[in-house]
Write an enzyme that holds these catalytic residues in place. Sequence first.
Site, mmCIF file in Angstrom:
data_model
loop_
_atom_site.group_PDB
_atom_site.id
_atom_site.type_symbol
_atom_site.label_atom_id
_atom_site.label_comp_id
_atom_site.label_asym_id
_atom_site.label_seq_id
_atom_site.Cartn_x
_atom_site.Cartn_y
_atom_site.Cartn_z
ATOM 1 N N CYS A 93 -20.449 -12.259 1.934
ATOM 2 C CA CYS A 93 -20.248 -11.273 3.049
ATOM 3 C C CYS A 93 -18.618 -10.714 3.142
ATOM 4 O O CYS A 93 -17.861 -11.726 2.739
ATOM 5 C CB CYS A 93 -20.597 -12.380 4.340
ATOM 6 S SG CYS A 93 -20.078 -11.476 6.005
ATOM 7 N N CYS A 94 -18.591 -9.576 3.659
ATOM 8 C CA CYS A 94 -17.440 -8.882 3.799
ATOM 9 C C CYS A 94 -17.448 -8.285 4.918
ATOM 10 O O CYS A 94 -18.288 -8.702 5.798
ATOM 11 C CB CYS A 94 -16.750 -7.883 2.771
ATOM 12 S SG CYS A 94 -17.728 -6.428 2.539
ATOM 13 N N ALA A 95 -16.444 -7.416 5.486
ATOM 14 C CA ALA A 95 -16.434 -6.908 7.011
ATOM 15 C C ALA A 95 -17.710 -6.035 7.196
ATOM 16 O O ALA A 95 -18.207 -6.416 8.286
ATOM 17 C CB ALA A 95 -15.162 -5.797 7.124
ATOM 18 N N TYR A 122 -20.037 -8.898 8.065
ATOM 19 C CA TYR A 122 -19.953 -9.555 9.480
ATOM 20 C C TYR A 122 -19.709 -8.954 10.591
ATOM 21 O O TYR A 122 -20.345 -9.452 11.533
ATOM 22 C CB TYR A 122 -18.085 -10.216 9.338
ATOM 23 C CG TYR A 122 -17.393 -10.502 10.592
ATOM 24 C CD1 TYR A 122 -17.951 -12.019 10.930
ATOM 25 C CD2 TYR A 122 -16.725 -9.916 11.420
ATOM 26 C CE1 TYR A 122 -17.611 -12.526 12.151
ATOM 27 C CE2 TYR A 122 -16.447 -10.427 12.596
ATOM 28 C CZ TYR A 122 -16.607 -11.610 12.979
ATOM 29 O OH TYR A 122 -16.476 -12.157 14.225
#
Length: 356
Positions: A93-95, A122
């Site tokens: 997961c990233c932003a 996220y």
Amino acid sequence: MKDGTDYRAILATDTPVIDVRAPIEFTQGAMPAAINLPLMDDEERAAVGTCYKRQGPEAALALGHQLVCGEVREQRINAWREAAQAHPQGYLCCARGGQRSHIAQAWLKEAGIDYPLIAGGYKALRQAAIQATEEEVQKPIILIGGCTGSGKTLLVSARPDGIDLEGLARHRGSSFGRTLRAQLSQASFENHLAVALLKKETPRWVLEDEGRTIGSNHLPACLRERMADSPVAVIEDPFEIRLERLREEYFLRMHHDFSAAYGDETGWQEYADYLHQGLFAIRRRLGLQRFAQFTALLDDALETQRRTGSTEAHFSWLAPLLNEYYDPMYRYQLEKKAEKIVFRGTFEEIAQWLNH
């Protein structure tokens, strides 16, 4: 490869999420089951961000690869590999499910591991958490009220339909409410609340009758509005029983926890500071003369506790503090909700009433 779009299931089952955002982003808001293993640290991210604004996306991407290369790159891939092997059911997961998680996924693939992404990152999980809370709090809510030391948190946290808001906030609500665990950011607190709600299948919620804030965290508006209209059951236990609960909570447990965390000597100092800070926080409301009297009694009680191990002397300041400050304040707040009170009784009576 599985599709990371069933956000509620991911949240409700504590599915591990390898979060590759920078530590500062993770601190500002993260999910309970997330593990922060960043692609870039805070300084690297800041440098890439500045480059992006000045020179555009291609230059920023090139700088990112330049900063995270060689041994640094290997260390980060190894950390992801270990986490992926330890949590084969997890996600990256990233932003926003963009470049950073795709880069991490590609590097992991080169290392021989296929690992799925959270679509939307996220931000998508956060939106799902907010929406879940808004929906879950539409269920009927029963609030548990009562003066300090009534055992409200004990009652709520033991119930299958109870949500311990103070436990989630890592704070017990009063001026003596801080715990040894630092409070989370507001977004992380809200995320933990959403996950707690999603994990329980129940037709209603039993919550403690809280104010707008618990320490530095505030309740989401949707929950606060529902609580304002909810019925209240009030625990009315004898004063002596309340004092015993507070002895256990403020003196025995906090002294034990501080000693376990810091060792006997520093732990004692931290424990004494905690009690002094609790009194200091309400000095203006007590009046400076009363505050000075309570502080002197607290010092004497600490001296006695240190010498003999007995916590009895703390009642010399705690009992009048309840009688003069906490109880009148809570009763005043409760008077404003008089028409919402549906039951009054002892701890045991309220527990039985909730089961009917």
